[in-house]
Design a protein around this motif. Structure first.
Motif, PDB file in Angstrom:
ATOM      1  N   GLU A 182       0.843  -1.207   0.000  1.00  0.00           N
ATOM      2  CA  GLU A 182       0.000   0.000   0.000  1.00  0.00           C
ATOM      3  C   GLU A 182       0.867   1.241   0.000  1.00  0.00           C
ATOM      4  OE1 GLU A 182      -1.303   3.502   2.110  1.00  0.00           O
ATOM      5  OE2 GLU A 182      -0.165   1.907   3.117  1.00  0.00           O
ATOM      6  N   GLU A 183       0.441   2.242  -0.734  1.00  0.00           N
ATOM      7  CA  GLU A 183       1.088   3.543  -0.707  1.00  0.00           C
ATOM      8  C   GLU A 183       0.026   4.619  -0.873  1.00  0.00           C
ATOM      9  OE1 GLU A 183       4.916   5.920  -2.604  1.00  0.00           O
ATOM     10  OE2 GLU A 183       4.177   4.113  -3.607  1.00  0.00           O
ATOM     11  N   ASP A 184      -0.012   5.557   0.074  1.00  0.00           N
ATOM     12  CA  ASP A 184      -0.988   6.656   0.046  1.00  0.00           C
ATOM     13  C   ASP A 184      -2.422   6.145  -0.060  1.00  0.00           C
ATOM     14  OD1 ASP A 184       1.090   8.523   0.199  1.00  0.00           O
ATOM     15  OD2 ASP A 184       1.306   8.592  -1.983  1.00  0.00           O
ATOM     16  N   GLY A 185      -2.696   5.044   0.647  1.00  0.00           N
ATOM     17  CA  GLY A 185      -4.059   4.530   0.697  1.00  0.00           C
ATOM     18  C   GLY A 185      -4.476   3.688  -0.483  1.00  0.00           C
ATOM     19  N   GLU A 186      -3.588   3.442  -1.437  1.00  0.00           N
ATOM     20  CA  GLU A 186      -3.908   2.632  -2.617  1.00  0.00           C
ATOM     21  C   GLU A 186      -3.074   1.360  -2.618  1.00  0.00           C
ATOM     22  OE1 GLU A 186      -3.620   4.856  -6.208  1.00  0.00           O
ATOM     23  OE2 GLU A 186      -5.144   6.311  -5.614  1.00  0.00           O
ATOM     24  N   ALA A 187      -3.720   0.255  -2.939  1.00  0.00           N
ATOM     25  CA  ALA A 187      -3.043  -1.047  -2.911  1.00  0.00           C
ATOM     26  C   ALA A 187      -2.383  -1.339  -4.247  1.00  0.00           C
ATOM     27  CB  ALA A 187      -4.045  -2.139  -2.587  1.00  0.00           C
ATOM     28  N   SER A 188      -1.328  -2.152  -4.190  1.00  0.00           N
ATOM     29  CA  SER A 188      -0.666  -2.682  -5.371  1.00  0.00           C
ATOM     30  C   SER A 188      -0.432  -4.173  -5.179  1.00  0.00           C
ATOM     31  CB  SER A 188       0.694  -1.997  -5.610  1.00  0.00           C
ATOM     32  OG  SER A 188       0.549  -0.634  -5.906  1.00  0.00           O
ATOM     33  N   ILE A 189      -0.501  -4.907  -6.277  1.00  0.00           N
ATOM     34  CA  ILE A 189      -0.164  -6.330  -6.287  1.00  0.00           C
ATOM     35  C   ILE A 189       0.783  -6.562  -7.450  1.00  0.00           C
ATOM     36  CG2 ILE A 189      -1.008  -8.690  -6.584  1.00  0.00           C
ATOM     37  CD1 ILE A 189      -3.694  -7.805  -5.477  1.00  0.00           C
ATOM     38  N   ALA A 190       1.922  -7.162  -7.186  1.00  0.00           N
ATOM     39  CA  ALA A 190       2.901  -7.408  -8.243  1.00  0.00           C
ATOM     40  C   ALA A 190       3.710  -8.647  -7.947  1.00  0.00           C
ATOM     41  CB  ALA A 190       3.835  -6.194  -8.399  1.00  0.00           C
ATOM     42  N   VAL A 191       4.127  -9.332  -9.020  1.00  0.00           N
ATOM     43  CA  VAL A 191       5.041 -10.452  -8.858  1.00  0.00           C
ATOM     44  C   VAL A 191       6.374  -9.926  -8.383  1.00  0.00           C
ATOM     45  CG1 VAL A 191       6.307 -12.287 -10.055  1.00  0.00           C
ATOM     46  CG2 VAL A 191       3.919 -11.856 -10.643  1.00  0.00           C
ATOM     47  N   MET A 192       6.878 -10.505  -7.285  1.00  0.00           N
ATOM     48  CA  MET A 192       8.148 -10.071  -6.733  1.00  0.00           C
ATOM     49  C   MET A 192       9.260 -11.082  -6.981  1.00  0.00           C
ATOM     50  SD  MET A 192       7.116  -7.236  -5.576  1.00  0.00           S
ATOM     51  CE  MET A 192       8.578  -6.684  -4.732  1.00  0.00           C
TER      52      MET A 192
END
Length: 287
Positions: A275-285
Motif C-alpha cells: 500500500e502507498e498513500d491509501g492505494e493497494a498494489s499487487i505485483a510479482v516479486m
C-alpha cells in the motif's frame, strides 16, 4: 499442503521460495511493487484483470468495514439497547464525505432507518436519529439489506475461525443482474493481528445466494510482531485456491498495516501486496 501456511519473512520461518524476495527488502517494498506493477512480468491478461478486481474489491471491503466499525461504536454511544430500538442490521452508502452507515429496522414491508452517521476516514460526523416513518430505505438500500441477510438462511457450511460473529460487507457486483457480493469477515482477534482464514464471499441476486466461495481451507491468524517483540517488515502466506492474490489479501494487508507476501503454490510465484498513500498494489516479486 492444506489451506494456508505461514511464512514470516525476515524471521526464522523463511520459505525457500521467498528467500531472494526477503533479501530484497533492503529496497522499499512499496517502491518495488509499484515498479513491478508497471511491467507486470509473467502475468497473463486474465491474471491482470483478476488483480485489478482484487485491488478494487479489497480496498472497498476495507473502507466499508472501517466505516461499519466506527459508526457502530458511535451508534452504541447513542443507544444503550439497539435491540429495543428494533435495529436489525446496517448498510453502508458511499457519499461525498466518506461512507454513510444506516442502521435499519425491518418493517412488515421494507425497512426504515433508525440511526445514521458518516465516517470520513478519521471520525464519525452527521449523526442522526430517526423516528418511525422518518426515513424509509430506498429500493436500492433495501436491496442491500435483503442481500446482507440472504447468507443467513443458506445451507452453506462455513469454517468458524472466531467465536465472535462475522462482520459483514455488502456491495453491488456491478453485473447486469443487479446482484450483490456479501462478505462474511472474521473480526480481528486482537490489535495488530488478523485472521487470514475463515472469510467468505456470497453472490446474491434477488435475495437468493447463487454462488459462494471460501478464501482458505483453514484458519491462520498472523500479527505484526516478529521474534523478540520486533515489528515485522512483512508477513507471508502460501495460497492454493487461486493463481493470484485475492481481495482478502488486500483487505488483510490494510487491516494488518504491513505488506503481505502471497506465495501461489501452483507456480511458486511470490506476490507483494502493498500500500502507498491509501492505494493497494499487487505485483510479482519473485519466481
Amino acid at each position: 499442503m492444506k489451506g494456508t501456511a505461514p511464512v514470516k519473512l525476515g524471521t526464522t520461518l523463511l520459505h525457500g521460495a521467498v528467500m531472494a524476495f526477503a533479501a530484497a527488502l533492503a529496497v522499499p517494498v512499496a517502491a518495488q511493487a509499484n515498479e513491478a506493477a508497471d511491467e507486470r512480468p509473467e502475468i497473463s491478461s486474465e491474471e491482470a484483470a483478476a488483480i485489478d478486481r482484487a485491488i478494487a474489491l479489497g480496498e472497498t471491503i476495507y473502507r466499508y468495514d472501517q466505516a461499519a466499525w466506527h459508526t457502530t461504536d458511535a451508534m452504541l454511544a447513542t443507544f444503550d439497547d439497539p435491540v429495543a430500538r428494533g435495529i436489525g442490521g446496517w448498510i453502508i452508502n458511499p457519499v461525498e464525505r466518506g461512507h454513510e452507515a444506516l442502521f435499519y429496522r425491518p418493517l412488515t414491508e421494507g425497512f426504515e432507518a433508525v440511526w445514521s452517521g458518516i465516517y470520513d476516514g478519521r471520525t464519525v460526523t452527521s449523526e442522526q436519529v430517526y423516528g418511525p416513518g422518518d426515513r424509509p430505505l430506498t429500493s436500492a438500500e433495501a436491496a442491500l439489506a435483503i442481500a446482507g441477510n440472504a447468507p443467513l438462511s443458506s445451507d452453506v457450511q462455513m469454517t468458524r475461525c472466531s467465536e465472535q460473529p462475522f462482520n459483514s460487507v455488502v456491495i453491488p457486483t456491478g453485473n447486469a443482474d443487479g446482484g450483490h457480493y456479501v462478505y462474511f469477515l472474521v473480526p480481528q482477534p486482537v490489535a495488530g493481528e488478523v485472521e487470514f482464514g475463515g472469510h467468505y464471499r456470497f453472490e446474491v441476486v434477488d435475495g437468493e445466494v447463487i454462488a459462494h466461495r471460501k478464501f482458505t481451507n483453514s484458519c491462520l491468524a498472523m500479527g505484526q510482531t516478529g521474534p523478540e517483540g520486533r515489528r515485522a517488515s512483512m508477513v507471508g502466506i502460501a495460497h492454493i485456491l487461486d493463481p493470484v492474490p485475492t481481495e482478502i489479501h488486500v483487505f488483510s494487508m490494510f487491516a494488518l498495516g504491513i505488506p503481505v507476501a502471497v506465495i501461489t503454490t501452483a507456480d511458486e510465484r511470490v506476490w507483494g501486496v502493498t500500500e502507498e498513500d491509501g492505494e493497494a498494489s499487487i505485483a510479482v516479486m519473485q519466481r
